[in-house]
Scaffold this motif. Structure first.
Motif, short mmCIF file in Angstrom:
data_model
loop_
_atom_site.label_atom_id
_atom_site.label_comp_id
_atom_site.label_asym_id
_atom_site.label_seq_id
_atom_site.Cartn_x
_atom_site.Cartn_y
_atom_site.Cartn_z
N ASP A 41 -18.74 31.99 91.95
CA ASP A 41 -18.32 32.44 90.62
C ASP A 41 -19.47 33.14 89.90
O ASP A 41 -20.60 33.21 90.39
N ALA A 42 -19.16 33.66 88.72
CA ALA A 42 -20.14 34.44 87.96
C ALA A 42 -21.40 33.62 87.67
O ALA A 42 -22.52 34.17 87.69
N GLU A 63 -10.34 38.93 94.13
CA GLU A 63 -11.43 38.06 93.69
C GLU A 63 -12.48 38.85 92.92
O GLU A 63 -12.99 38.41 91.89
N LYS A 67 -14.16 38.81 88.49
CA LYS A 67 -15.50 38.46 87.99
C LYS A 67 -16.42 39.65 87.74
O LYS A 67 -17.32 39.57 86.90
N TRP A 68 -16.22 40.77 88.43
CA TRP A 68 -17.22 41.82 88.34
C TRP A 68 -17.15 42.71 87.11
O TRP A 68 -18.20 43.17 86.63
#
Length: 222
Positions: A41-42, A63, A67-68
């Motif tokens: 995760d981040a 995915e 998060k990006w």
């Protein structure tokens, strides 16, 4: 992962890349380290960004979408590479999100990516994935089908960066890396995306331009 741990792991991997490069009389900066952050995760990724890592790899479009965008807002200038298999129906989303795609492996995907690039005006670098060990369970274009696929990719004006492979797990990887390097030379391609946590030094000595490192940077998955 605390920042100190991230900095230490990153420095250690960069040192090993540099040593392998010098062994092969190459410049260490000719090798791009792609930190593979899939399933992290981040919060796990941020310490590596803070430690100076700028190129990351993800396996799945969905995915990465989760998060990006936020991470890139926090740290402009990050590069994101897709290193996993890509479904043709996700080509548009991949082109919109990624700066490089390492898994081009079939004509239908070439067509879908070319269409998406024309539509979006974005042109991520493309590596053609080669099934270098002729393994049924692995993605990648068969070696004997590669010339035709490269012709199709060039005709579609895909920005070809080079070739990618994942050698068979239980075998010595060097012959497979050497074969990929020879095939790339034969087709006038410079980029070689090869080498992961267990074999990246071997890959660098044989000419890898991109190594895809996950476990050695992030630790094993729980």
């Amino acid at each position: 992962m605390p920042l100190d741990d991230a900095s230490e792991r990153l420095a250690g991997i960069r040192d090993r890349i540099a040593r392998a490069a010098r062994l092969a009389q190459r410049e260490p900066q000719s090798v791009a380290l792609v930190a593979v952050s899939k399933m992290h995760d981040a919060d796990a990724i941020r310490p590596l960004i803070d430690a100076g890592q700028r190129v990351f790899g993800e396996n799945r479009v969905q995915e990465a979408q989760g998060k990006w965008p936020a991470l890139r807002d926090e740290a402009p200038g990050l590069e994101l590479h897709l290193v996993g298999q890509l479904q043709s129906n996700k080509a548009g989303e991949a082109v919109a999100l990624f700066d490089a795609i390492h898994s081009v492996d079939r004509p239908s995907l070439v067509t879908a990516l070319a269409r998406a690039m024309d539509h979006d005006g974005r042109r991520p670098a493309c590596f053609v994935q080669v099934n270098i060990g002729a393994e049924d369970q692995k993605g990648g274009c068969a070696v004997d089908a590669l010339p035709e696929l490269l012709s199709q990719a060039r005709a579609a004006d895909l920005p070809l960066a080079g070739l990618m492979c994942v050698p068979p797990l239980e075998l010595e990887p060097a012959p497979y890396f050497a074969l990929l390097a020879k095939i790339a030379r034969d087709h006038g391609l410079d980029g070689l995306s090869m080498g992961m946590s267990g074999d990246f030094e071997t890959a660098v000595t044989i000419g890898a331009t991109h190594v895809r490192i996950g476990t050695a940077l992030f630790g094993a998955h729980a």
